[in-house]
Design a protein around this motif. Structure first.
Motif, mmCIF file in Angstrom:
data_model
loop_
_atom_site.group_PDB
_atom_site.id
_atom_site.type_symbol
_atom_site.label_atom_id
_atom_site.label_comp_id
_atom_site.label_asym_id
_atom_site.label_seq_id
_atom_site.Cartn_x
_atom_site.Cartn_y
_atom_site.Cartn_z
ATOM 1 N N GLY A 42 0.798 -1.216 0.000
ATOM 2 C CA GLY A 42 0.000 0.000 0.000
ATOM 3 C C GLY A 42 0.827 1.260 0.000
ATOM 4 O O GLY A 42 0.339 2.322 -0.360
ATOM 5 N N LEU A 43 2.086 1.169 0.394
ATOM 6 C CA LEU A 43 2.944 2.347 0.426
ATOM 7 C C LEU A 43 3.489 2.719 -0.939
ATOM 8 O O LEU A 43 3.911 3.843 -1.157
ATOM 9 C CB LEU A 43 4.120 2.110 1.387
ATOM 10 N N VAL A 44 3.481 1.790 -1.880
ATOM 11 C CA VAL A 44 4.093 2.035 -3.183
ATOM 12 C C VAL A 44 3.484 3.227 -3.911
ATOM 13 O O VAL A 44 4.208 4.091 -4.408
ATOM 14 C CB VAL A 44 4.051 0.768 -4.068
ATOM 15 N N PRO A 45 2.147 3.361 -4.012
ATOM 16 C CA PRO A 45 1.593 4.479 -4.780
ATOM 17 C C PRO A 45 1.987 5.850 -4.244
ATOM 18 O O PRO A 45 2.033 6.822 -4.990
ATOM 19 C CB PRO A 45 0.072 4.267 -4.671
ATOM 20 N N GLU A 46 2.247 5.950 -2.937
ATOM 21 C CA GLU A 46 2.606 7.241 -2.362
ATOM 22 C C GLU A 46 4.115 7.491 -2.375
ATOM 23 O O GLU A 46 4.598 8.435 -1.775
ATOM 24 C CB GLU A 46 2.091 7.330 -0.918
ATOM 25 N N GLY A 47 4.862 6.625 -3.022
ATOM 26 C CA GLY A 47 6.292 6.849 -3.097
ATOM 27 C C GLY A 47 7.041 6.356 -1.888
ATOM 28 O O GLY A 47 8.225 6.637 -1.722
ATOM 29 N N GLY A 48 6.394 5.608 -1.032
ATOM 30 C CA GLY A 48 7.067 5.104 0.164
ATOM 31 C C GLY A 48 7.344 3.631 0.081
ATOM 32 O O GLY A 48 7.431 2.946 1.093
ATOM 33 N N GLY A 49 7.435 3.118 -1.134
ATOM 34 C CA GLY A 49 7.605 1.686 -1.332
ATOM 35 C C GLY A 49 8.814 1.133 -0.599
ATOM 36 O O GLY A 49 9.851 1.760 -0.499
ATOM 37 N N ALA A 105 5.313 17.259 6.906
ATOM 38 C CA ALA A 105 5.830 15.910 6.647
ATOM 39 C C ALA A 105 5.650 15.535 5.182
ATOM 40 O O ALA A 105 6.561 14.982 4.552
ATOM 41 C CB ALA A 105 5.116 14.898 7.544
ATOM 42 N N ALA A 106 4.474 15.843 4.625
ATOM 43 C CA ALA A 106 4.215 15.507 3.218
ATOM 44 C C ALA A 106 5.106 16.313 2.288
ATOM 45 O O ALA A 106 5.580 15.805 1.260
ATOM 46 C CB ALA A 106 2.752 15.761 2.881
ATOM 47 N N PRO A 135 15.258 7.797 3.997
ATOM 48 C CA PRO A 135 14.179 6.794 4.008
ATOM 49 C C PRO A 135 13.101 7.064 5.045
ATOM 50 O O PRO A 135 11.917 6.827 4.786
ATOM 51 C CB PRO A 135 14.931 5.490 4.305
ATOM 52 N N GLY A 136 13.479 7.553 6.229
ATOM 53 C CA GLY A 136 12.475 7.834 7.249
ATOM 54 C C GLY A 136 11.549 8.962 6.843
ATOM 55 O O GLY A 136 10.333 8.888 7.032
ATOM 56 N N GLU A 137 12.115 10.010 6.242
ATOM 57 C CA GLU A 137 11.286 11.118 5.776
ATOM 58 C C GLU A 137 10.409 10.685 4.612
ATOM 59 O O GLU A 137 9.264 11.124 4.478
ATOM 60 C CB GLU A 137 12.157 12.306 5.374
ATOM 61 N N ARG A 138 10.942 9.814 3.757
ATOM 62 C CA ARG A 138 10.147 9.312 2.627
ATOM 63 C C ARG A 138 8.943 8.521 3.139
ATOM 64 O O ARG A 138 7.827 8.676 2.636
ATOM 65 C CB ARG A 138 11.023 8.447 1.730
ATOM 66 N N LEU A 139 9.166 7.687 4.130
ATOM 67 C CA LEU A 139 8.069 6.904 4.698
ATOM 68 C C LEU A 139 7.046 7.821 5.365
ATOM 69 O O LEU A 139 5.836 7.674 5.156
ATOM 70 C CB LEU A 139 8.633 5.900 5.704
ATOM 71 N N ALA A 140 7.520 8.774 6.166
ATOM 72 C CA ALA A 140 6.603 9.690 6.839
ATOM 73 C C ALA A 140 5.803 10.509 5.833
ATOM 74 O O ALA A 140 4.604 10.742 6.003
ATOM 75 C CB ALA A 140 7.383 10.615 7.778
ATOM 76 N N ALA A 141 6.472 10.933 4.745
ATOM 77 C CA ALA A 141 5.766 11.701 3.717
ATOM 78 C C ALA A 141 4.695 10.863 3.033
ATOM 79 O O ALA A 141 3.592 11.343 2.756
ATOM 80 C CB ALA A 141 6.760 12.224 2.687
ATOM 81 N N ALA A 142 5.021 9.603 2.755
ATOM 82 C CA ALA A 142 4.037 8.724 2.121
ATOM 83 C C ALA A 142 2.808 8.561 3.005
ATOM 84 O O ALA A 142 1.659 8.595 2.524
ATOM 85 C CB ALA A 142 4.664 7.359 1.827
ATOM 86 N N ALA A 146 -1.024 9.842 2.333
ATOM 87 C CA ALA A 146 -2.168 8.937 2.433
ATOM 88 C C ALA A 146 -3.223 9.516 3.368
ATOM 89 O O ALA A 146 -4.427 9.416 3.112
ATOM 90 C CB ALA A 146 -1.708 7.562 2.925
ATOM 91 N N ALA A 147 -2.781 10.128 4.461
ATOM 92 C CA ALA A 147 -3.726 10.742 5.394
ATOM 93 C C ALA A 147 -4.482 11.888 4.732
ATOM 94 O O ALA A 147 -5.681 12.065 4.962
ATOM 95 C CB ALA A 147 -2.980 11.241 6.630
#
Length: 204
Positions: A42-49, A105-106, A135-142, A146-147
């Motif tokens: 589910g993280l892939v579409p938001e760039g957090g793959g 964050a986004a 990577p942590g910022e990428r995940l948080a942004a994803a 999504a939110a």
């Protein structure tokens, strides 16, 4: 899971521990590692793959927990005039601060439109991350993105805080008569009501 529902999945990492307290699935980096691996698709579409080798560190945990705090604050706003989750009452930033945290964050990891067209198969429009962010910022942004999708979408109006005793979860109402996040919460609520009706008056 729909990508926008990643926000809900993130929010419910705060949950009832089964013993009258509250558990945090993201209390340490190992918990975030497990959660990300479970939701990687589910993280892939938001760039957090991510891949099966993802390992969270303390910085990633702090970034994601910051997004979760903002999400739960905005969920508390979304369920008004109903009460928020008991885990959130008086413990979260105000909505304006939460919005600022989510937007920041986004915005740390911008996305650009991208078209992929393999030699065999249809063209697919999507998004690509700009640069090589942490990577942590990428995940948080994803998760923040999504939110945003969830809070600006139709499911926000069906968001509820579960009213069952000791439950601290939010859920999306599947049908108008749904009262609880899951059947076990409904059973617990009915038992609590039964005991309340049949409790003998105190002699004090």
């Amino acid at each position: 899971m729909h990508a926008d529902h990643l926000a809900l999945a993130l929010a419910v990492t705060i949950r009832h521990d089964g013993h009258g307290g509250v558990a945090d699935d993201l209390a340490e980096p190992a918990g975030l590692t497990r959660w990300v691996r479970e939701h990687a698709a589910g993280l892939v579409p938001e760039g957090g793959g991510t891949d099966d080798g993802y390992q969270a560190d303390a910085a990633a945990l702090a970034a994601v927990v910051g997004v979760r705090t903002a999400v739960r604050a905005l969920f508390a706003r979304a369920v008004l005039p109903g009460p928020p989750s008991p885990a959130d009452a008086g413990r979260l930033p105000d909505a304006e601060s939460a919005l600022r945290r989510l937007n920041e964050a986004a915005g740390r990891v911008p996305l650009v439109p991208r078209l992929d067209w393999p030699s065999e198969g249809p063209a697919v429009a999507g998004f690509a991350v700009v640069g090589t962010p942490d990577p942590g910022e990428r995940l948080a942004a994803a998760l923040a993105q999504a939110a945003m999708g969830f809070l600006s979408g139709p499911d926000r109006d069906r968001l509820r805080a579960c009213p069952a005793p000791r439950c601290v979860r939010y859920f999306v109402q599947d049908h108008p008569r749904q009262e609880w996040c899951k059947p076990s919460c409904g059973n617990r609520a009915r038992v609590a009501r039964h005991h309340a009706r049949h409790r003998a008056p105190s002699g004090d």
